[in-house]
Design an enzyme around this catalytic site. Structure first.
Site, short mmCIF file in Angstrom:
data_model
loop_
_atom_site.label_atom_id
_atom_site.label_comp_id
_atom_site.label_asym_id
_atom_site.label_seq_id
_atom_site.Cartn_x
_atom_site.Cartn_y
_atom_site.Cartn_z
CD GLN A 1 -2.63 -1.01 2.71
OE1 GLN A 1 -2.44 -1.92 3.50
NE2 GLN A 1 -3.43 0.02 3.00
CG PHE B 1 -8.36 -5.72 4.23
CD1 PHE B 1 -9.40 -5.20 3.47
CD2 PHE B 1 -7.96 -7.02 3.98
CE1 PHE B 1 -10.03 -5.96 2.50
CE2 PHE B 1 -8.56 -7.78 3.00
CZ PHE B 1 -9.61 -7.25 2.25
NE ARG C 1 -7.50 7.53 11.74
CZ ARG C 1 -8.23 8.47 11.12
NH1 ARG C 1 -9.50 8.67 11.44
NH2 ARG C 1 -7.70 9.22 10.18
CG PHE D 1 -4.95 3.69 11.57
CD1 PHE D 1 -4.08 2.87 10.89
CD2 PHE D 1 -4.43 4.84 12.16
CE1 PHE D 1 -2.72 3.18 10.79
CE2 PHE D 1 -3.08 5.16 12.06
CZ PHE D 1 -2.21 4.32 11.37
CD GLU E 1 -9.40 3.74 7.73
OE1 GLU E 1 -8.68 3.35 8.66
OE2 GLU E 1 -9.31 4.88 7.22
#
Lengths: 766, 471
Positions: free
Chosen positions: A191, A222, A304, A338, A704
């Site tokens: 990614q 993912f 996060r 995340f 997400e």
């Protein structure tokens, strides 16, 4: 609106790294990984491996010409272990042979002696021992300590959520082909092409311009191929650069599951305070994030968690603390959401516990506290829209939740061994990388003289449909038939210094860059058209391959316009850069506006529990999701449904188990993901009239957010379990496996207390 | 020399018979549309169709190529995704495209092949049956909803256009669901002549039956081995005489699932077997393999133990038989002599008063290995249990009968009280351990619950159970 990627997929013609034809002289790499969680390496003898026929070479840390360091945020992760190992699955030696089997045989022939050291696997133990990746962080707003006094109800509790294996179907893979001089071409299933380029350069002591990284597509990612694709590319590059021959590495499923990181398990404490009606006045939580043996992306993920601590709710007084705890497990990493799903599970747990104590449905508390337009999140940013409430209310109406609740209640009255449950799950997710600098993207657009168009961006296609979206943006911005356009592979030679395709932001940012690039070409072409048609530029538009002048369709078609522009020496190529405006965040004060905007939505989840056997089904999920003005409804519906089912998997059947640091669930026969027979009926709807001025073509990111609807599955099952055992106190320990269900329903048959049973069910997991 | 049809042509292959078909297809034949993501038959991305002439027509079965020794391909037709493609997308491929039912695309060829297997064999155009036919295919991206929609729309399209009774392959070719070359395959195979007849394995040879467990456990050893591939399913896998039902050792799980004899004489087998592996696995997994694998949790084994089966063994021309319960000596330890094969398993055909039930609980309901499984075979006489035989897996080092529970039940009425006491007895005669399938405490609790479930399914004792639970 279609997705051009799909047709070749259905024919088996799409090439993944493992499908690329073997370059001449190809060799295969395999890895010897640590079988122990923590030890000093006392002896390492690679000669038995080197002596095997067909083995070309055996590489250890000593063979690394540059830095033996692949850490991103923190430089704490060697590519190959040196002197000590810190988790089961840590790479120590690389073997290179003529076939993958021979390379693996060679790896197994290597003799290593370990002096084992004690391991820490539990994040709370790690925290108690002071073993943190980075110093703890706290976000706060209002005054929590004073607020408790004004609360009518204050409840405290624990919540545990398990890790999650990405189980991208294509395992980690890379193919490296030496080029002239010291240069390498790296085909990686990553990614983050630029991360691969940067880290390989560091490991090999090369410059980034010595390396080309190319990514056609990933067979699922993912988040699991954000940082975690890098070591495999680096290993293949190391071998290829030393041997000057092409080298491929493809992990087996078992290797991949053992060696790579997964979603972080969290162990959390919460305290929530409400007034008599159910208004949340104060919330406090501490997250013990099990980070594994190296930082990887853990600090960013924990950040996060803190951003999303209060979920979709407005809470005036908040204090949340996160600790990233170093343990002897593989470095846990990015996974859809995340860190937000873990935090939202804690928040929902707190609400359900409070509702239980207050004797009201959780829905009442949820609905009363949804964040509204202008309300501030604990980090200072204010919600720009009232879509949290809109989506929640639309779910209530569209799926007639009141009637569903009545049905469930009636069902539970008339059934004794089968019970049904229902839960609402609102989601609010901030869009942008929380590290502000990453919020930039670029695109390179070529229009060829025949009118065909080539688009390159920094976005990696991994099934999320970003290529289809780039095509939509380009076709719309240029005013041409999408058939003229090709979206190219992601390649560091064409687009440099890319951010990872992550944080749901790939289409947003790369789409904007594509739009800017296309527009600048169109501006030049309009001038040319104005000249040809003898009118002014402001009278020219290009629609459906035709030039419109003065409001009428002219005779000038796209091909001729392009070829005229070329003859007039007008550039038909452009590179464009986009940086998300306005966002900022101050990590000293933990305040700012880190997100371009928020995506919202709500779901209602229905479940049925077989109270004799302790099994359950998730029957139906109805959602209303805020996708802005969807760029591609087909793609977005796929993200909604797929994310939701992955979230349900995390909350139900997907149980990642370690014993003494060893992954017990390293196969598909021991780690189960949802299958086609186990998925609920899904109704997906997009929030209407939800134009988003802050993203490309008024869309919203969607990768997400839908994952977190899955959290509702846990609480729907719990609701049904409570209908059978209203006498027992609920627990918050995901995943809700059939074992946990049965222990709750009938564990007292074993004459053990609830706590003992809960313990029994978890001891093994540690 | 192996000779078989691969997609539209014949091939001759010189290879160790143990080489997995998957490796041949990808590495030698260059058919990279065949993917692999687990190499243990759990993902379906390597599914191919294996065809052979049966009763004058080709019969195709979806199988996982990662667990299929190439030695099993001789004189067969192997179909990969490449062999299903036509010049344009087939109706199912178009439907996947239209529904956005492929994201990363890695699993997609496997779904297309499994669905083609369904089209070739379906008795009717039923959506649920189609879902079950592709249930061995895992997709991590889509959440399956779009795939289900694509199958439904394909079935809608053919429902009134292909009569399930008409010859299937020509009909599928006519409707562009299969390439035309399928029509010529029988002639192609006929040219190959009969396969060389097989004798007995040499003493050093590994015998592979279905291979569905062997290839998970011993892949590295088998890859380069000349294995002895047992003949696939026999002509009459399951037959019945006056007293006994005989199941051939080579009978597959799917043979058991679809057996009219078992359905009529025992009942509930179809449902029980639907919990045992996906269709591609059931197409290959054999009764002999399930027994000899000696897993403490074998589903077929537990069913057969509850039916108090006898096992017939053969080596060359020496035969012997013994009760299945005596065949298991300890964890993965069998009363099996060198070279012996399971020739048959036989059960006494239950009479009219007999009832049977199978229960299995796993983390994931379908296509998962059990935490605990159990079967009960009971016979009633004048309202009392005259004969009881129960078995359970996952609760001891071997799949075991529950003799104390059976003893307790004999002579009692099938009430909730009896069930509750029997559950206590069952919990006391097992020795489960904690492992990845669950804690020992859980398995103990669960077996008791499943004993209650047997009674609730067979005798509807819900009211009594609830009274006890709320007491």
């Amino acid at each position: 609106m279609s997705n051009r990627e799909i047709a070749p997929h259905t024919r088996g013609e799409s090439m993944f790294v493992g499908d690329l034809p073997d370059p001449p002289g190809l060799l295969h790499a395999a890895v010897l990984a640590s079988p122990v969680p923590h030890a000093r390496i006392v002896r390492l003898d690679t000669t038995p491996a080197a002596e095997i026929d067909g083995v070309e070479c055996v590489l250890t840390a000593a063979d690394i010409p540059g830095e033996n360091q692949i850490g991103g945020i923190v430089h704490d992760e060697p590519l190959l272990a040196e002197g000590a190992v810190h988790f089961v699955g840590q790479p120590i030696v690389v073997t290179i042979a003529d076939t993958p089997r021979r390379a693996r045989e060679a790896a197994q022939a290597i003799v290593v002696e370990y002096d084992e050291l004690p391991g820490i696997f539990d994040p709370r133990q790690a925290a108690a021992a002071g073993s943190l990746i980075v110093p703890s962080r706290t976000f706060s707003s209002g005054n929590v300590d004073e607020a408790w006094a004004s609360c009518k109800v204050v409840v405290e509790g624990h919540a545990e959520s398990g890790g999650q294996e990405h189980l991208y179907l294509e395992t980690q893979a890379a193919l490296v082909v030496p080029q002239e001089g010291r240069r390498l071409r790296i085909v990686s299933s990553t990614q983050a092409p630029t991360a691969v380029q940067r880290i390989v350069a560091r490991v090999l002591g090369l410059s980034m311009n010595d390396l080309e990284v190319d990514v056609a597509r990933l067979g699922g990612a993912f988040g699991g191929k954000e940082d975690q694709a890098t070591p495999w590319a680096a290993i293949a590059a190391l071998a290829a650069s030393i041997l000057r021959r092409p080298v491929r590495i493809t992990l087996t499923r078992g290797e991949d599951n053992r060696m790579t990181g997964k979603r972080h398990p969290y162990s959390s404490d919460f305290k929530i305070g409400l007034d008599a009606e159910g208004r949340i006045l104060a919330y406090e939580a501490t997250y013990y994030q099990n980070a594994g043996a190296a930082a990887d992306l853990s600090p960013a993920i924990l950040e996060r968690s803190l951003f999303h601590a209060t979920g979709s709710y407005f809470v005036p007084n908040v204090r949340v603390t996160g600790l990233s705890c170093r343990t002897n497990l593989p470095p846990f990493t990015a996974f859809r959401g995340f860190g937000a799903p873990q935090a939202m599970f804690v928040m929902e747990s707190a609400i359900v516990r409070a509702a239980e104590v207050m004797g009201i449905p959780p829905k009442v508390i949820q609905q009363m506290n949804l964040i509204g337009e202008g309300d501030a999140f604990p980090y200072g940013q204010r919600a720009q829209e009232g879509n949290a409430r809109r989506a929640f209310n639309e779910v209530l109406e569209r799926y007639d939740v009141a009637s569903l609740e009545n049905e469930v209640a009636e069902f539970n009255l008339s059934h004794t061994l089968v019970k049904r449950g229902i839960a609402m799950m609102p989601v609010c997710f901030g869009i942008s990388f929380t590290s502000t600098f990453l919020n930039q993207a670029a695109a390179l657009v070529h229009v060829y003289t025949d009118g065909s168009v080539s688009i390159s961006t920094g976005a990696v296609e991994m099934g999320q449909g970003v290529n289809a979206k780039m095509l939509n943006v380009a076709a719309h911005s240029l005013g041409v038939d999408p058939e003229r356009i090709i979206v190219e592979t992601t390649n560091t030679l064409r687009v440099a210094n890319t951010s990872p395709t992550a944080a749901s932001s790939g289409a947003d940012m790369n789409g904007r860059a594509t739009e800017i690039a296309c527009r600048s070409i169109i501006e030049r072409l309009r001038k040319v058209a104005a000249e040809i048609l003898d009118t002014t530029v402001d009278q020219i538009t290009i629609v459906n391959d035709r030039v419109m002048a003065d409001g009428k369709t002219s005779e000038l078609k796209w091909e001729r316009l392009v070829s005229e522009a070329y003859l007039r020496r007008v550039s038909l190529s452009t590179q464009a850069h986009y940086a998300t405006p306005k966002i900022h965040f101050d990590r000293e004060t933990e305040k700012g506006e880190p997100f371009a905007y928020h995506a919202y939505g709500s779901a209602v989840v229905e479940a049925t529990v077989d109270c004799l056997r302790g099994t359950y089904t998730i029957d139906r999920v109805g959602t209303v999701h805020d996708a802005g003005r969807s760029l591609n409804p087909l793609v977005d519906m796929g993200q909604l449904e797929g994310g939701l089912v992955q979230g349900i998997g995390w909350m139900t059947v997907e149980e990642l188990l370690f014993a003494d640091g060893r992954n017990l669930t390293d196969t598909l026969s021991t780690y189960k993901i949802p299958d086609i027979l186990g998925v609920p009926e899904i109704e997906g709807h997009f929030l209407e009239d939800a134009d988003n001025p802050n993203a490309v073509m008024h869309s919203k990111a969607i990768g997400e957010p839908p994952f977190m609807y899955g959290i509702g599955a846990y609480f729907a099952i719990l609701d049904a379990m409570k209908a059978f055992r209203p006498d027992r106190k609920t627990f918050f320990h995901a995943p809700m496996t059939p074992e946990r269900v049965l222990m709750f329903l009938h564990g007292d048959r074993l004459q053990a207390s609830t706590e003992e049973i809960a313990e029994a069910a978890t001891v093994f997991q540690r | 020399m192996l000779r078989f049809a691969l997609n539209d042509g014949l091939v001759e292959v010189e290879a160790s018979s143990g080489l997995p078909t998957l490796d041949y297809l990808r590495d030698e034949a260059g058919l990279t549309g065949v993917k692999h993501a687990c190499r243990e038959g759990d993902c379906g991305s390597c599914v191919v169709l294996l065809g052979q002439p049966e009763n004058g027509a080709m019969r195709y079965r979806a199988v996982t190529s990662c667990l299929l020794p190439i030695g099993a391909l001789d004189r067969h037709h192997v179909v990969t995704i490449e062999g299903l493609n036509r010049r344009n997308l087939t109706p199912f491929q178009s439907a996947l495209d239209a529904e956005g039912a492929s994201q990363c695309g890695f699993c997609t060829p496997g779904f297309v092949v499994s669905f083609a297997g369904f089209l070739l064999t379906a008795e009717r155009w039923d959506e649920q049956a189609a879902i079950e036919a592709v249930a061995g295919n895992i997709c991590r991206c889509t959440g399956y909803a779009s795939i289900i929609r694509a199958m439904a729309s394909t079935l809608d399209r053919i429902r009134n256009r292909i009569d399930p009774a008409e010859p299937r392959i020509p009909a599928l070719v006519r409707k562009t669901l299969l390439p035309e070359y399928f029509l010529g395959i029988p002639d192609l195979l006929a040219n190959l002549g009969p396969a060389p007849s097989k004798k007995f394995p040499s003493p050093s040879q590994v015998m592979v039956s279905g291979g569905t467990d062997l290839y998970v456990q011993r892949l590295d050893e088998l890859v380069t081995s000349d294995v002895f591939v047992l003949p696939p399913s026999v002509e009459t896998p399951i037959r019945v005489d006056d007293i006994h039902i005989y199941l051939a050792g080579a009978a597959t799980a799917e043979d058991m699932k679809t057996s009219g004899v078992l359905a009529e004489r025992i009942g509930a087998i179809d449902r029980a077997m639907s919990l045992m592996g996906s269709l591609p696995i059931r197409h290959r997994a054999t009764i002999a393999g399930n027994i000899v694998n000696a897993s403490p949790i074998g589903d077929m084994t537990v069913i057969l133990l509850a039916l108090d089966a006898e096992i017939g063994l053969i080596v060359e021309d020496t035969r012997r038989s013994l009760p299945l319960r005596d065949f298991f000596l300890g964890y993965k330890e069998l009363d099996l002599r060198p070279g012996e094969m399971v020739e048959w398993v036989r059960i006494t055909a239950p009479g009219d008063a007999a009832v049977f039930n199978f229960e299995k609980i796993s983390k994931r309901t379908h296509l998962d290995i059990a935490s605990v499984n159990t079967a009960a075979s009971l016979r009633l006489d004048r309202g009392r249990i005259a004969h009881a035989c129960l078995a359970a897996g996952g609760v001891a080092p071997i799949p075991m009968q529950l003799p104390q529970t059976a003893d307790y039940l004999c002579g009692r009425e099938p009430t909730a009280e009896t069930a509750i006491m029997a559950a206590d007895v069952a919990r006391s005669e097992i020795t489960p351990i904690s492992d990845v399938r669950g804690s020992a405490e859980y398995k103990r609790l669960l077996l008791g619950q499943l004993i209650l479930a047997h009674f609730n399914v067979l005798f509807d004792v819900e009211e009594g159970l609830v009274k006890e639970a709320t007491a």
